[in-house]
Design a protein around this motif. Structure first.
Motif, PDB file in Angstrom:
ATOM      1  N   VAL A  58      10.889  59.692   5.321  1.00 40.07           N
ATOM      2  CA  VAL A  58      10.166  58.436   5.522  1.00 40.07           C
ATOM      3  C   VAL A  58       8.864  58.651   6.290  1.00 40.07           C
ATOM      4  CG1 VAL A  58      10.284  56.105   6.474  1.00 40.07           C
ATOM      5  CG2 VAL A  58      12.344  57.166   5.542  1.00 40.07           C
ATOM      6  N   HIS A  59       7.787  58.155   5.723  1.00 40.23           N
ATOM      7  CA  HIS A  59       6.516  58.062   6.420  1.00 40.23           C
ATOM      8  C   HIS A  59       6.414  56.655   7.002  1.00 40.23           C
ATOM      9  CE1 HIS A  59       4.709  61.769   4.684  1.00 40.23           C
ATOM     10  NE2 HIS A  59       5.564  61.515   3.716  1.00 40.23           N
ATOM     11  N   ILE A  60       6.087  56.562   8.280  1.00 36.47           N
ATOM     12  CA  ILE A  60       5.913  55.252   8.897  1.00 36.47           C
ATOM     13  C   ILE A  60       4.492  55.124   9.439  1.00 36.47           C
ATOM     14  CG2 ILE A  60       8.355  55.103   9.518  1.00 36.47           C
ATOM     15  CD1 ILE A  60       7.507  55.557  12.460  1.00 36.47           C
ATOM     16  N   THR A  61       4.053  53.878   9.564  1.00 34.46           N
ATOM     17  CA  THR A  61       2.749  53.613  10.151  1.00 34.46           C
ATOM     18  C   THR A  61       2.917  52.731  11.385  1.00 34.46           C
ATOM     19  OG1 THR A  61       2.253  51.538   8.986  1.00 34.46           O
ATOM     20  CG2 THR A  61       1.742  53.612   7.843  1.00 34.46           C
TER      21      THR A  61
ATOM     22  N   ALA B 254       8.914  49.466  15.231  1.00 36.02           N
ATOM     23  CA  ALA B 254       9.851  48.594  15.952  1.00 36.02           C
ATOM     24  C   ALA B 254      10.465  47.601  14.969  1.00 36.02           C
ATOM     25  CB  ALA B 254       9.135  47.841  17.077  1.00 36.02           C
ATOM     26  N   GLY B 255      11.475  46.898  15.431  1.00 32.33           N
ATOM     27  CA  GLY B 255      12.042  45.780  14.676  1.00 32.33           C
ATOM     28  C   GLY B 255      12.523  46.144  13.290  1.00 32.33           C
ATOM     29  N   ILE B 256      12.187  45.314  12.322  1.00 36.79           N
ATOM     30  CA  ILE B 256      12.641  45.490  10.944  1.00 36.79           C
ATOM     31  C   ILE B 256      12.166  46.816  10.373  1.00 36.79           C
ATOM     32  CG2 ILE B 256      12.353  44.606   8.592  1.00 36.79           C
ATOM     33  CD1 ILE B 256      12.350  41.768   9.824  1.00 36.79           C
ATOM     34  N   GLY B 257      10.909  47.168  10.629  1.00 41.68           N
ATOM     35  CA  GLY B 257      10.371  48.404  10.078  1.00 41.68           C
ATOM     36  C   GLY B 257      11.103  49.631  10.575  1.00 41.68           C
ATOM     37  N   LEU B 258      11.347  49.704  11.869  1.00 39.39           N
ATOM     38  CA  LEU B 258      12.044  50.852  12.436  1.00 39.39           C
ATOM     39  C   LEU B 258      13.490  50.905  11.959  1.00 39.39           C
ATOM     40  CD1 LEU B 258      11.990  53.301  14.305  1.00 39.39           C
ATOM     41  CD2 LEU B 258      12.509  51.768  16.219  1.00 39.39           C
ATOM     42  N   ALA B 259      14.161  49.762  11.928  1.00 39.16           N
ATOM     43  CA  ALA B 259      15.552  49.727  11.455  1.00 39.16           C
ATOM     44  C   ALA B 259      15.639  50.162   9.998  1.00 39.16           C
ATOM     45  CB  ALA B 259      16.124  48.322  11.626  1.00 39.16           C
TER      46      ALA B 259
ATOM     47  N   ARG C  79      19.872  40.265  12.819  1.00 39.38           N
ATOM     48  CA  ARG C  79      19.591  41.562  13.412  1.00 39.38           C
ATOM     49  C   ARG C  79      18.725  42.392  12.463  1.00 39.38           C
ATOM     50  NH1 ARG C  79      25.077  41.068  13.609  1.00 39.38           N
ATOM     51  NH2 ARG C  79      25.321  42.796  12.133  1.00 39.38           N
ATOM     52  N   PRO C  80      17.847  43.216  12.981  1.00 38.43           N
ATOM     53  CA  PRO C  80      17.024  44.054  12.102  1.00 38.43           C
ATOM     54  C   PRO C  80      17.843  44.889  11.131  1.00 38.43           C
ATOM     55  CG  PRO C  80      16.232  44.190  14.365  1.00 38.43           C
ATOM     56  CD  PRO C  80      17.517  43.409  14.404  1.00 38.43           C
ATOM     57  N   GLU C  81      19.015  45.343  11.577  1.00 32.85           N
ATOM     58  CA  GLU C  81      19.860  46.171  10.721  1.00 32.85           C
ATOM     59  C   GLU C  81      20.355  45.408   9.494  1.00 32.85           C
ATOM     60  OE1 GLU C  81      19.514  47.678  14.710  1.00 32.85           O
ATOM     61  OE2 GLU C  81      20.240  45.738  13.984  1.00 32.85           O
ATOM     62  N   GLU C  82      20.483  44.091   9.624  1.00 26.68           N
ATOM     63  CA  GLU C  82      20.924  43.294   8.476  1.00 26.68           C
ATOM     64  C   GLU C  82      19.824  43.194   7.415  1.00 26.68           C
ATOM     65  OE1 GLU C  82      24.129  40.147  10.191  1.00 26.68           O
ATOM     66  OE2 GLU C  82      22.134  40.005  11.098  1.00 26.68           O
ATOM     67  N   VAL C  83      18.582  43.141   7.870  1.00 26.52           N
ATOM     68  CA  VAL C  83      17.463  43.170   6.927  1.00 26.52           C
ATOM     69  C   VAL C  83      17.359  44.546   6.293  1.00 26.52           C
ATOM     70  CG1 VAL C  83      14.994  42.762   6.636  1.00 26.52           C
ATOM     71  CG2 VAL C  83      16.279  41.437   8.331  1.00 26.52           C
ATOM     72  N   ALA C  84      17.541  45.581   7.090  1.00 27.00           N
ATOM     73  CA  ALA C  84      17.448  46.957   6.589  1.00 27.00           C
ATOM     74  C   ALA C  84      18.478  47.236   5.510  1.00 27.00           C
ATOM     75  CB  ALA C  84      17.616  47.941   7.746  1.00 27.00           C
ATOM     76  N   ALA C  85      19.655  46.656   5.625  1.00 27.82           N
ATOM     77  CA  ALA C  85      20.688  46.865   4.609  1.00 27.82           C
ATOM     78  C   ALA C  85      20.234  46.334   3.251  1.00 27.82           C
ATOM     79  CB  ALA C  85      21.991  46.182   5.035  1.00 27.82           C
ATOM     80  N   THR C  86      19.577  45.179   3.256  1.00 26.92           N
ATOM     81  CA  THR C  86      19.049  44.632   2.013  1.00 26.92           C
ATOM     82  C   THR C  86      17.888  45.480   1.507  1.00 26.92           C
ATOM     83  OG1 THR C  86      19.714  42.418   2.691  1.00 26.92           O
ATOM     84  CG2 THR C  86      18.104  42.565   0.913  1.00 26.92           C
ATOM     85  N   ALA C  87      17.080  46.015   2.434  1.00 25.74           N
ATOM     86  CA  ALA C  87      15.980  46.888   2.047  1.00 25.74           C
ATOM     87  C   ALA C  87      16.489  48.132   1.314  1.00 25.74           C
ATOM     88  CB  ALA C  87      15.177  47.295   3.278  1.00 25.74           C
ATOM     89  N   VAL C  88      17.595  48.689   1.757  1.00 26.18           N
ATOM     90  CA  VAL C  88      18.184  49.845   1.078  1.00 26.18           C
ATOM     91  C   VAL C  88      18.586  49.473  -0.343  1.00 26.18           C
ATOM     92  CG1 VAL C  88      20.172  51.404   1.026  1.00 26.18           C
ATOM     93  CG2 VAL C  88      18.949  51.017   3.170  1.00 26.18           C
ATOM     94  N   PHE C  89      19.205  48.338  -0.517  1.00 22.23           N
ATOM     95  CA  PHE C  89      19.587  47.870  -1.853  1.00 22.23           C
ATOM     96  C   PHE C  89      18.375  47.798  -2.769  1.00 22.23           C
ATOM     97  CE2 PHE C  89      19.742  44.046  -4.591  1.00 22.23           C
ATOM     98  CZ  PHE C  89      20.664  44.490  -5.534  1.00 22.23           C
ATOM     99  N   LEU C  90      17.286  47.192  -2.290  1.00 18.64           N
ATOM    100  CA  LEU C  90      16.098  47.026  -3.128  1.00 18.64           C
ATOM    101  C   LEU C  90      15.392  48.343  -3.399  1.00 18.64           C
ATOM    102  CD1 LEU C  90      14.658  43.715  -1.635  1.00 18.64           C
ATOM    103  CD2 LEU C  90      15.789  44.018  -3.850  1.00 18.64           C
ATOM    104  N   ALA C  91      15.492  49.305  -2.487  1.00 16.80           N
ATOM    105  CA  ALA C  91      14.835  50.596  -2.671  1.00 16.80           C
ATOM    106  C   ALA C  91      15.617  51.535  -3.566  1.00 16.80           C
ATOM    107  CB  ALA C  91      14.621  51.258  -1.310  1.00 16.80           C
ATOM    108  N   SER C  92      16.897  51.282  -3.726  1.00 12.22           N
ATOM    109  CA  SER C  92      17.780  52.218  -4.420  1.00 12.22           C
ATOM    110  C   SER C  92      18.035  51.792  -5.863  1.00 12.22           C
ATOM    111  CB  SER C  92      19.123  52.301  -3.679  1.00 12.22           C
ATOM    112  OG  SER C  92      19.887  51.125  -3.909  1.00 12.22           O
ATOM    113  N   ASP C  93      18.721  52.663  -6.582  1.00 13.37           N
ATOM    114  CA  ASP C  93      19.088  52.364  -7.970  1.00 13.37           C
ATOM    115  C   ASP C  93      20.153  51.274  -8.061  1.00 13.37           C
ATOM    116  OD1 ASP C  93      17.304  54.249  -8.839  1.00 13.37           O
ATOM    117  OD2 ASP C  93      18.795  55.851  -9.035  1.00 13.37           O
TER     118      ASP C  93
ATOM    119  N   VAL D 193       7.183  53.251   4.962  1.00 18.25           N
ATOM    120  CA  VAL D 193       7.492  52.004   5.657  1.00 18.25           C
ATOM    121  C   VAL D 193       6.301  51.679   6.537  1.00 18.25           C
ATOM    122  CG1 VAL D 193       8.993  50.844   7.322  1.00 18.25           C
ATOM    123  CG2 VAL D 193       9.983  52.422   5.635  1.00 18.25           C
ATOM    124  N   THR D 194       5.555  50.637   6.198  1.00 21.45           N
ATOM    125  CA  THR D 194       4.439  50.252   7.058  1.00 21.45           C
ATOM    126  C   THR D 194       4.953  49.371   8.193  1.00 21.45           C
ATOM    127  OG1 THR D 194       3.843  48.268   5.777  1.00 21.45           O
ATOM    128  CG2 THR D 194       2.842  50.368   5.103  1.00 21.45           C
TER     129      THR D 194
END
Length: 251
Positions: A33-36, A16-21, A218-232, A11-12
Motif C-alpha cells: 500500500v502506498h499512502i499519502t 489517520a482515521g478511515i484511510g489508515l484503517a 469505527r474506522p475498521e468497519e469502513v475498512a472492511a467494506t473497502a476490502v470488499f470493494l477492492a477485492s474480487d 490510499v490517499t
C-alpha cells in the motif's frame, strides 16, 4: 492467501482515521500500500506503524504537482496499481450565511478536483480489472445541518463515480462509492469543532441519538467494506454506492 494478495494499492489521506484503517486492512489481506498525507511527520509515523508493506508520499491531492510526484513514485517502485482508494478530503461545519469564496474553493479543490485528478493520473497505471473506490458521505444524500458545502462536494463525487464506472467498463475497472456516516476519527471531531474529550463525547452522544444503531461507526468497519470493494469479492459491483452509516441515511 488474502483477498488482496500481491495487489498494489493506493490510499490517499492514509495517515489517520478511515484511510489508515483501510491501509492496514489492505496490508493484512496481502497488498502493498502506498499512502499519502499532507504532513511529513504524521506520514512517517503512519508508514512506520504499517510496516514494510507500506510506503508514503507526502503531498496535498489538491496540488496537481503533488499528484504527479505520487504517481511517479508508484511507477518507479511497482509500475502498476490494482486498486485505488480515494479518501483524501475533508469538510467543515459552516452555515450557509457564512460560506466564503475561500471555503468553496477549499472544499471543491480537495474533495472534487483532488479526487478527479488522482483518478485521472492513476489510470495509466491501473491494471485491467482493477478497482477504484471513492469515499463519499451520507451527507450527500441526507441533510446534515450546516454542512451543505461538504455534502455538495460528496454529491459531485457520487455523480463522477457513476460516470467513470460506465467509461471504464471496457477495461473492466470497477468504480464504486463508499459513503460513511459519522465515524470515530480525528477528522470527524475536527469538522465538528470537538477538540477535547468532553466535546468528543458530546459529539458521539449527539450523533448516536440520530443513528438507528445508536452509535457512531469505527474506522475498521469502513475498512472492511473497502476490502470488499477492492477485492474480487465485488467483481460484479460497479457504479454502486455502499453506505456504512448505521442506517442513518436509510431509515
Amino acid at each position: 492467501m488474502g483477498l488482496l494478495s500481491d495487489k498494489v494499492a493506493l490510499v490517499t489521506g492514509g495517515t489517520a482515521g478511515i484511510g489508515l484503517a483501510t491501509a492496514r486492512r489492505f496490508i493484512e489481506e496481502g497488498a502493498f500500500v502506498h499512502i499519502t498525507g499532507r504532513r511529513q511527520t504524521e506520514l512517517d509515523a503512519a508508514v512506520e506503524s504499517l510496516g514494510t508493506q507500506a510506503a508514503g508520499v507526502q503531498g496535498d491531492v489538491a496540488d496537481p504537482h503533488a499528484v504527479d510526484r505520487l504517481i511517479s513514485a508508484i511507477t518507479h517502485r511497482h509500475g502498476r496499481l490494482d486498486t485505488v482508494f480515494v479518501n483524501a478530503g475533508g469538510g467543515s461545519v459552516i452555515p450557509l450565511t457564512e460560506i466564503t469564496q475561500q471555503d468553496y474553493e477549499r472544499h471543491f479543490s480537495v474533495n472534487v478536483a483532488g479526487a478527479l485528478f488522482t483518478v485521472q493520473k492513476a489510470l495509466p497505471l491501473m491494471t485491467d480489472g482493477g478497482s477504484i473506490t471513492l469515499v463519499g458521505s451520507v451527507s450527500a444524500s441526507r441533510n446534515v445541518p450546516d454542512m451543505s458545502l461538504y455534502g455538495a462536494t460528496k454529491a459531485a463525487l457520487r455523480s463522477l463515480g457513476r460516470s467513470w464506472a460506465y467509461e471504464l467498463t471496457a477495461r473492466g475497472i470497477r468504480v464504486n462509492v463508499l459513503s460513511p456516516g459519522p465515524i470515530d476519527t480525528p477528522a470527524s471531531y475536527a469538522a465538528a469543532g470537538a477538540h477535547d474529550d468532553e466535546a468528543r463525547q458530546q459529539f458521539r452522544n449527539q450523533m448516536g441519538s440520530l443513528i438507528p444503531m445508536a452509535r457512531i461507526g469505527r474506522p475498521e468497519e469502513v475498512a472492511a467494506t473497502a476490502v470488499f470493494l477492492a477485492s474480487d469479492q465485488s467483481s460484479f459491483t460497479t457504479g454502486a454506492e455502499l453506505f456504512v452509516d448505521g442506517g442513518l441515511g436509510q431509515m
